[in-house]
Design a protein around this motif. Structure first.
Motif, PDB file in Angstrom:
ATOM      1  N   LEU A  55       1.819   8.631  -9.526  1.00 33.52           N
ATOM      2  CA  LEU A  55       0.792   8.115  -8.626  1.00 33.52           C
ATOM      3  C   LEU A  55       0.605   9.080  -7.449  1.00 33.52           C
ATOM      4  O   LEU A  55       1.501   9.868  -7.138  1.00 33.52           O
ATOM      5  N   PRO A  56      -0.540   9.061  -6.794  1.00 33.05           N
ATOM      6  CA  PRO A  56      -0.873  10.102  -5.803  1.00 33.05           C
ATOM      7  C   PRO A  56       0.184  10.267  -4.722  1.00 33.05           C
ATOM      8  O   PRO A  56       0.821   9.299  -4.288  1.00 33.05           O
ATOM      9  N   LEU A  57       0.345  11.505  -4.283  1.00 33.53           N
ATOM     10  CA  LEU A  57       1.324  11.809  -3.235  1.00 33.53           C
ATOM     11  C   LEU A  57       0.842  11.379  -1.857  1.00 33.53           C
ATOM     12  O   LEU A  57       1.653  11.138  -0.967  1.00 33.53           O
ATOM     13  N   ASP A  58      -0.474  11.296  -1.667  1.00 35.15           N
ATOM     14  CA  ASP A  58      -0.993  10.943  -0.342  1.00 35.15           C
ATOM     15  C   ASP A  58      -1.223   9.435  -0.233  1.00 35.15           C
ATOM     16  O   ASP A  58      -2.275   8.981   0.238  1.00 35.15           O
ATOM     17  N   VAL A  59      -0.243   8.661  -0.701  1.00 35.56           N
ATOM     18  CA  VAL A  59      -0.252   7.216  -0.447  1.00 35.56           C
ATOM     19  C   VAL A  59       0.967   6.905   0.411  1.00 35.56           C
ATOM     20  O   VAL A  59       2.041   7.475   0.209  1.00 35.56           O
ATOM     21  N   TYR A  60       0.781   6.020   1.347  1.00 40.77           N
ATOM     22  CA  TYR A  60       1.815   5.759   2.355  1.00 40.77           C
ATOM     23  C   TYR A  60       2.101   4.256   2.394  1.00 40.77           C
ATOM     24  O   TYR A  60       1.582   3.522   3.232  1.00 40.77           O
ATOM     25  N   MET A  61       2.931   3.836   1.450  1.00 42.19           N
ATOM     26  CA  MET A  61       3.197   2.408   1.258  1.00 42.19           C
ATOM     27  C   MET A  61       3.960   1.801   2.433  1.00 42.19           C
ATOM     28  O   MET A  61       3.947   0.593   2.632  1.00 42.19           O
ATOM     29  N   GLY A  62       4.647   2.648   3.206  1.00 40.57           N
ATOM     30  CA  GLY A  62       5.393   2.160   4.357  1.00 40.57           C
ATOM     31  C   GLY A  62       4.715   2.427   5.682  1.00 40.57           C
ATOM     32  O   GLY A  62       5.359   2.397   6.734  1.00 40.57           O
ATOM     33  N   HIS A  63       3.411   2.670   5.666  1.00 37.05           N
ATOM     34  CA  HIS A  63       2.671   2.978   6.894  1.00 37.05           C
ATOM     35  C   HIS A  63       2.629   1.747   7.810  1.00 37.05           C
ATOM     36  O   HIS A  63       2.516   0.617   7.343  1.00 37.05           O
ATOM     37  N   PRO A  64       2.714   1.955   9.126  1.00 35.66           N
ATOM     38  CA  PRO A  64       2.687   0.801  10.045  1.00 35.66           C
ATOM     39  C   PRO A  64       1.358   0.061  10.069  1.00 35.66           C
ATOM     40  O   PRO A  64       1.315  -1.119  10.434  1.00 35.66           O
ATOM     41  N   LEU A  65       0.253   0.714   9.700  1.00 30.49           N
ATOM     42  CA  LEU A  65      -1.058   0.069   9.745  1.00 30.49           C
ATOM     43  C   LEU A  65      -1.370  -0.614   8.406  1.00 30.49           C
ATOM     44  O   LEU A  65      -1.308   0.020   7.343  1.00 30.49           O
ATOM     45  N   GLY A  66      -1.734  -1.884   8.480  1.00 32.20           N
ATOM     46  CA  GLY A  66      -2.082  -2.611   7.274  1.00 32.20           C
ATOM     47  C   GLY A  66      -3.256  -1.998   6.540  1.00 32.20           C
ATOM     48  O   GLY A  66      -3.309  -2.011   5.304  1.00 32.20           O
ATOM     49  N   SER A  67      -4.216  -1.432   7.261  1.00 25.51           N
ATOM     50  CA  SER A  67      -5.381  -0.815   6.622  1.00 25.51           C
ATOM     51  C   SER A  67      -4.972   0.383   5.779  1.00 25.51           C
ATOM     52  O   SER A  67      -5.542   0.628   4.707  1.00 25.51           O
ATOM     53  N   GLU A  68      -3.986   1.141   6.261  1.00 27.77           N
ATOM     54  CA  GLU A  68      -3.514   2.302   5.507  1.00 27.77           C
ATOM     55  C   GLU A  68      -2.721   1.862   4.279  1.00 27.77           C
ATOM     56  O   GLU A  68      -2.802   2.488   3.211  1.00 27.77           O
ATOM     57  N   ARG A  69      -1.945   0.787   4.415  1.00 27.24           N
ATOM     58  CA  ARG A  69      -1.220   0.267   3.254  1.00 27.24           C
ATOM     59  C   ARG A  69      -2.205  -0.237   2.201  1.00 27.24           C
ATOM     60  O   ARG A  69      -2.007  -0.026   0.996  1.00 27.24           O
TER      61      ARG A  69
END
Length: 264
Positions: free
Chosen positions: A71-85
């Motif tokens: 799966l893509p490397l530029d995914v940030y499942m632990g990001h603090p922002l819900g929009s980014e998750r």
């Protein structure tokens, strides 16, 4: 090397200097599994077309191949922002949908907090928020795709895996045990094998050369390779994938040579 080990022997879709389809055509009679390294950005995308996906499916059927989908490397499942998750889970879902017709051994997923973020520098509070965020995005991902959670294999990176293990365990994910990362970052390979191999559907194998990882298996310490092969012999699983996570024909050939002494 095809069908010569008590596991599915594989490598990446970037061994020769060509696109994915020529790479799979080149590798089809040499390996049991191919890791599809897929990415898309505003500047560049290597995502196969529907016609390409049908060709990949046909090659798999004709050659007893499976695909492990990174799966893509530029995914940030632990990001603090819900929009980014939400964005990250959505990006993973698009790849899952794209590869639906392929015979898959696993989906490989990274748990990261953001671009360039060093999780090792987190305070205890930041670690707790990171883990909570991972739980949130994991629920989002599973709700969207309906996959058995065990098909998603969370990879060890440059921070201790026990930090994210509660999330992996709670959601029923499997493990991608990257032995190259263990050796590169100085984690105890024997302890990780003992603790996580039973949940590892995928192993990533590569060596370190001139301070860089993802080099030929010939650059991995022989004792580390011996340790892995002994553990695999004691815990056999013919569906487990052993991926040479390397990116050149030269490294592929020398890695195969390093594996010859273990041939059945």
């Amino acid at each position: 090397m095809k069908q010569r080990f008590p596991f599915r022997f594989g490598t990446t879709s970037y061994i020769i200097a060509a696109d994915i389809i020529p790479n799979v055509e080149y590798l089809a009679d040499k390996v049991d599994d191919i890791e599809l390294v897929l990415f898309e950005s505003d500047e560049f995308s290597n995502l196969p077309s529907p016609e390409d996906m049908r060709r990949l499916a046909d090659l798999a059927a004709d050659n007893d191949l499976t695909y492990s989908v990174h799966l893509p490397l530029d995914v940030y499942m632990g990001h603090p922002l819900g929009s980014e998750r939400d964005r990250s889970a959505g990006k993973c879902q698009r790849i899952i949908e794209l590869t639906e017709i392929l015979p898959k051994s696993a989906y490989v997923l990274h748990f990261e907090a953001g671009p360039g973020v060093d999780i090792n520098g987190f305070s205890e509070d930041e670690q707790a928020r990171f883990v909570d965020a991972l739980g949130d995005s994991s629920r989002l991902l599973l709700e969207r795709n309906g996959l058995p959670p065990s098909t998603i294999c969370v990879e060890n990176l440059n921070y201790p895996y026990d930090l994210i293990w509660p999330v992996v365990e709670e959601h029923g994910f499997s493990v991608t045990l990257d032995v190259g990362h263990l050796e590169y970052y100085g984690f105890p390979t024997a302890e990780y094998l003992e603790r996580y191999l039973s949940r590892a559907k995928v192993l990533h194998m590569h060596g370190t050369k001139e301070g860089k990882d993802h080099n030929s298996l010939a650059c991995l310490k022989p004792e580390a390779l011996d340790l892995v092969m002994a553990a695999l012999g004691e815990n056999p699983d013919r569906e487990r994938v052993f991926t040479l996570e390397i990116f050149s024909e030269e490294d592929f050939m020398s890695s195969c040579e390093a594996m010859r002494r273990f041939l059945l």
